[in-house]
Design an enzyme around this catalytic site. Structure first.
Site, PDB file in Angstrom:
ATOM      1  N   GLY A  70      50.344  79.081  32.374  1.00 41.93           N
ATOM      2  CA  GLY A  70      49.168  78.859  31.551  1.00 41.93           C
ATOM      3  C   GLY A  70      48.221  80.034  31.672  1.00 41.93           C
ATOM      4  O   GLY A  70      48.358  80.861  32.569  1.00 41.93           O
ATOM      5  N   GLY A 119      52.899  76.521  33.718  1.00 39.54           N
ATOM      6  CA  GLY A 119      52.760  75.942  32.382  1.00 39.54           C
ATOM      7  C   GLY A 119      54.019  76.082  31.537  1.00 39.54           C
ATOM      8  O   GLY A 119      54.260  75.267  30.646  1.00 39.54           O
ATOM      9  N   GLU A 142      51.613  77.564  42.163  1.00 33.76           N
ATOM     10  CA  GLU A 142      50.179  77.276  42.154  1.00 33.76           C
ATOM     11  C   GLU A 142      49.506  77.266  43.525  1.00 33.76           C
ATOM     12  O   GLU A 142      48.312  77.565  43.619  1.00 33.76           O
ATOM     13  CB  GLU A 142      49.918  75.933  41.463  1.00 33.76           C
ATOM     14  CG  GLU A 142      50.160  75.946  39.951  1.00 33.76           C
ATOM     15  CD  GLU A 142      51.612  75.748  39.571  1.00 33.76           C
ATOM     16  OE1 GLU A 142      52.442  75.580  40.503  1.00 33.76           O
ATOM     17  OE2 GLU A 142      51.926  75.758  38.377  1.00 33.76           O
ATOM     18  N   ASP A 150      50.702  71.318  38.556  1.00 35.13           N
ATOM     19  CA  ASP A 150      50.222  70.316  37.606  1.00 35.13           C
ATOM     20  C   ASP A 150      51.235  70.210  36.466  1.00 35.13           C
ATOM     21  O   ASP A 150      52.435  70.266  36.708  1.00 35.13           O
ATOM     22  CB  ASP A 150      48.809  70.677  37.122  1.00 35.13           C
ATOM     23  CG  ASP A 150      48.738  72.031  36.416  1.00 35.13           C
ATOM     24  OD1 ASP A 150      47.790  72.239  35.642  1.00 35.13           O
ATOM     25  OD2 ASP A 150      49.633  72.873  36.633  1.00 35.13           O
TER      26      ASP A 150
END
Lengths: 381, 623
Positions: A70, A119, A142, A150
């Site tokens: 992301g 992402g 992450e 996530d």
């Protein structure tokens, strides 16, 4: 065959009879997902679901990456300008896209011919079919950034065999195509030189019944051998250590294993845990453990609460610091706060899992109602 | 709501759920695209016993049992209870094996024993270096512990106790762990010192060596195949003048000197026995709690099934109706759901007062735990039967759990004290309290009897919907019922005694009032716990739904109890109003049914496949 290409479009669209081929088009940024890409993908996916002429969606990336993640740098910019809510909107849109893909009533085939991280996993792993190649590099990095896995990773990592999910999520370990196939993150493995032929064959499906696509993919798929030093060959150690109740106990278990045998892989694993943000490690572990027992929607709702707390930065500012050290200044020397695992108390961890108390304005992630779900999507809920 | 219901240690529970789902030892299978873990009850008795032990070793290796005996305090105890509950949700046999080793053997060493026993045995127990069991029950004596026939004498020349089984009815029976695995046991026996029977005492005896051979002067036989719980190796034990060192007497309450003198700080044998037995309350606490989790598994399955299964149309060409849309189906399941909710709060409250116990609260805990254990285990059996029927043929399939759980949990109604006996103890305790307060002319304090100090509640003759749902009214009815039954019971016993009967015989003859009273006391205590939970909530939807659940609990309890009409607490019209209100509540709870069972917090993989996509689970492609 109609081919649409808007020169500024970050998502290229091709129509080939019943198939829609979406290509992520930001090769200079390794196809990192911008806010516009997410909106466009969501718009397209929802439209295709309603369109009976669409039978199958193929997703791929231009250049050497599928999608490196992301656009966290943009989120950090928003945080620094005191605008954490903009960042929250980015994540909520992204998670809704992840949810739509996880509950999609038509088959999605993602061609992971390159880097797929963060992402990037979110827009591919939730789909029905994931094609790895000899170029695939997967990771959920992450915890090194002060964030946590996530995009619904607490759902799919927790469902990997044994405690491999904890290993992948906490250490940010990289997996190749063979390893992705072995553990189930990928459903098929096709050498990159055969991808063009595969795509051509897929474009001939005349039905959204996944068995058609499955039959075609099964004809192309191979079972490559795992490399000699693959982490996936060390599941006995991984299960023994990463099943422990706390991060501290996981590290001690690994250190005990390291004394039994001088092993580069174990030392590297311990090192990546020691370099990661202590706050991230603890919330990631709990997230994966909770996600194991929840459906994908509940996972995303929970992760949204967590990410809002992360970007608000009231408990720890590791996300901003991590992005600074790894992405911006690139000194790779983040100063985590809290610095030690013992200083990240259970009460602090607990806060990440609660609703956000804001002057009346904040709401839990609102997932769209889904209808006509295939059995495989129902089981995810 | 899950936080409210589970109450404590949610992260620890999730950890164990995860340990079980991710391992190959827990019979993982895929049905309808989802993963499930539940024991394979089709395995032979021997296979089930072996795999149960393997599962326990796995949990041991993962540090699940760390600190279970060497740590103390309410936090450590609550954590133990939570982990044990998760074991029980997976398989009753696992939790029984673990419970016998830690809570019976281990706690006996901890609470009946002294420093020398703790140092020698506690860490070894935690690490499973020794495998313990608990030889109390005999073929001829179960609930009546004081009547056991095993005899122990003392030999001052060798400073040893000699344990013997004097007749066949004295053989130890149902001893979990004894048939295959246990190395050591607590032995309960009458202690004869210098010709005097000093009553029941507890000793440590080794029954197997480290290679698994039975020790000399001990005979062990298998209890054989059971209707459930075949993962537990229950054994029978005979002692043939087994000699054990003097130090093996668990001497926290009484001791024997090396020259054979009996000493105890508590002179009264009844009190001594009471002090002795106090630690065994933990059994009733864990049983009550696990009974409710079993009921939750049954209800989560039956209610979820009834939200996807259809049968019969009510209009000419209309679609078939969902099971839970039938008022009759709602009436079968939703009141049981409400009772399970109320009892869940009761079980949690019991755990809390247990972990914070003091010598002063022991008596009250004994009474409340006896009542809760009985009512909750009976409720579980009834709920499982109803759930089995409510899912029809699918409930006959072992893999679908609901029916199988009946056999697995049936024993709860008779072990650790037969339920009927326990309920009598409740009524006897209330009797003693009543008589004592009246005699000393003191106000009632404790056992929830304080309401008897105020004037008798008067119930309104007109019972509207809002009255029926009002917590004050509900409390008043329960208080009135308890008060009146207590007065009737004591009065009838007094009458019988007045005619020359002994107190014990009078109790026996008044047993029906005693049963009614015990039930009334327990139901009121349960109501209080759900009221307390509701009161602590901030205004909002959770509180509102819990209020509906609470009213359903109260009103269904009233509807099912003949006492209300028999003794005139409610008129015939009132009873009709109650019944109609129950039906109304069924309709109001119907939309919340899924949320209510999801809030149990039991992961999908621990429920039955029929709770989800039961069509896909049975598809040809998965055969």
């Amino acid at each position: 065959m109609a081919v649409e290409m808007a020169s500024h479009s970050q998502v290229l669209v091709e129509e080939k009879s019943g198939v829609r081929i979406l290509t992520l088009n930001r090769p200079k940024q390794l196809n990192a997902l911008s806010f516009q890409m997410i909106s466009r993908l969501l718009q397209l996916c929802l439209a295709y679901e309603e369109d009976p002429s669409v039978k199958l969606v193929i997703l791929k990336g231009l250049g050497r990456a599928f999608c490196a993640g992301g656009d966290v740098a943009a989120v950090v910019r928003d945080i620094k300008q005191g605008n954490w809510r903009l960042g929250a909107n980015y994540f909520s849109d992204e998670y809704i896209l992840n949810y739509v893909m996880a509950t999609y009533s038509k088959p999605q085939v993602s061609i992971l011919n390159g880097i797929v991280m963060g992402g990037g996993a979110g827009v591919s792993v939730h789909g029905r079919f994931r094609i790895a190649t000899e170029n695939t590099v997967f990771a959920m990095p992450e915890t090194a950034l002060g964030l946590f896995p996530d995009i619904g990773a607490s759902y799919f990592l927790s469902r990997l065999p044994g405690f491999f999910g904890e290993y992948v999520g906490l250490t940010g370990a990289r997996l190749d195509g063979a390893e992705m196939l072995a553990c189930g993150l990928a459903t098929h493995f096709v050498p990159s030189k055969r991808l063009t032929a595969l795509e051509a064959d897929l474009c001939r499906v005349g039905s959204s019944d996944p068995t058609f696509a499955s039959t075609i993919l099964d004809a192309y798929t191979q079972k490559p051998r795992l490399k000699q030093q693959s982490a996936y060959r060390r599941l006995d150690v991984i299960d023994k250590c990463f099943s422990r109740r706390t991060v501290e106990e996981i590290i001690s278990a690994l250190e005990r294993e390291a004394t039994q045998e001088a092993d580069g892989w174990i030392s590297a694993t311990i090192l990546s845990l020691k370099k990661a943000s202590p706050a991230s490690l603890k919330i990631s572990l709990r997230s994966i453990r909770e996600g194991r027992l929840q459906g994908v929607g509940q996972c995303l709702i929970r992760e949204y609460r967590m990410v809002c707390h992360v970007i608000k930065g009231e408990i720890s500012k590791d996300f901003v610091e991590g992005c600074r050290a790894i992405l911006v200044d690139k000194d790779k020397n983040p100063k985590w706060e809290p610095r030690r695992l013992e200083d990240m108390k259970d009460s602090m961890v607990e806060k990440y899992f609660t609703r956000v108390e804001e002057e009346g304005e904040w709401e839990d992630l609102k997932l769209p109602a889904r209808k006509n779900l295939p059995a495989i999507a129902i089981s995810k809920l | 709501m899950r936080k409210l219901l589970d109450g404590h240690n949610l992260v620890d529970r999730d950890w164990i759920y995860g340990l079980m789902t991710q391992s190959n030892l827990f019979n993982r299978k895929e049905r309808g695209g989802k993963i499930f873990v539940s024991p394979d009850y089709n395995q032979t008795m021997e296979q089930q016993r072996e795999i149960t032990m393997k599962r326990i070793w796995y949990l041991l290796e993962n540090g699940v049992f760390k600190g279970w005996l060497t740590e103390s305090g309410p936090e450590a105890e609550l954590r133990k209870l939570a982990l044990l509950e998760v074991c029980g949700i997976y398989d009753h046999s696992v939790s029984i094996k673990v419970g016998v080793h830690f809570f019976l053997w281990g706690n006996a060493v901890k609470f009946f024993g002294t420093k020398r026993h703790h140092e020698k045995w506690l860490k070894n127990t935690e690490d499973y270096v020794v495998k313990g069991c608990f030889a109390m029950t005999e073929l001829g004596h179960g609930s009546n512990v004081r009547g056991i026939e095993t005899v122990t004498t003392y030999d001052p020349t060798s400073e040893e106790f000699v344990i013997s089984t004097p007749c066949e009815s004295a053989q130890k029976y149902w001893i979990g762990g004894a048939a295959n695995h246990a190395t050591h046991t607590i032995v309960f026996s009458q202690l004869h010192i210098n010709g005097t029977n000093q009553g029941v005492h507890a000793f440590i005896a080794q029954i197997r060596d480290q290679d698994g051979n039975v020790c000399p002067n001990i005979r062990i036989a298998d209890c054989g195949h059971k209707i459930g719980l075949n993962g537990v190796d229950n054994g029978r034990i005979w002692f043939d003048n087994l000699r054990i060192p003097r130090e093996n007497l668990l001497n926290a309450v009484a001791d024997v000197s090396s020259d054979g003198k009996y000493v105890s700080a508590i002179k009264d044998p009844d009190q001594r026995f009471g002090a002795f037995m106090a630690p065994l309350t933990s059994g009733r606490v864990t049983i009550a709690s696990s009974a409710i989790y079993s009921a939750k598994v049954g209800l989560a399955t039956a209610i979820r099934y009834s939200l996807s299964r259809r049968a019969f149309s009510v209009t000419a060409n209309g679609p078939e109706v969902l099971l839970l849309d039938y008022p009759s189906h709602q009436r079968r399941l939703l009141p049981l759901l409400a009772k399970t909710y109320a009892m869940s709060f009761a079980a949690n409250e019991l755990k809390m007062i247990y972990v914070k116990r003091t010598p002063e609260t022991n008596k009250a805990i004994h009474v409340v735990s006896s009542g809760f254990k009985s009512v909750l285990t009976w409720h579980n059996m009834r709920t499982l039967q109803e759930c089995r029927e409510a899912v029809g043929g699918q409930g006959i399939k072992t893999e679908n759990l609901v029916g199988q759980l009946k056999g697995e949990f049936d024993v709860q109604t008779t072990f650790e004290g037969d339920n009927n006996v326990l309920m009598q103890q409740v009524s006897k305790a209330l009797f003693a309290e009543y008589v004592s307060c009246k005699k000393r002319n003191k106000p009632f304090k404790g056992l929830g009897l304080e309401h008897m100090n105020s004037s008798r509640p008067v119930l309104p003759t007109q019972l509207t919907s809002s009255t029926l749902r009002c917590s004050q009214f509900q409390t008043n009815v329960f208080c009135l019922r308890e008060r009146d039954l207590l007065e009737q019971f004591t009065s009838e016993v007094a009458q019988l005694q007045g005619r020359g009967e002994s107190r014990e015989i009078s109790f026996l003859q008044s047993h029906q009032l005693a049963e009614d009273l015990g039930k009334a006391f327990t139901e009121k205590a349960i109501l209080q716990t759900i009221l307390d939970a509701e009161a602590k909530l901030p205004a909002g939807s959770v509180k509102d739904v819990l209020g509906l659940v609470r009213s359903m609990y109260t009103l269904i309890s009233l509807e099912e109890d003949p006492s209300l009409l028999r003794y005139g607490y409610l008129s015939r019209e009132n009873v009709g109003d109650v019944r109609r209100e129950v039906s109304k509540l069924c309709g109001e709870l119907r939309p919340h049914a899924l949320a209510l069972v999801t809030s149990f917090g039991i992961p999908d993989s621990f429920l039955s496949p029929i709770a989800f996509n039961w069509v896909e689970a049975n598809a040809w492609s998965s055969v």
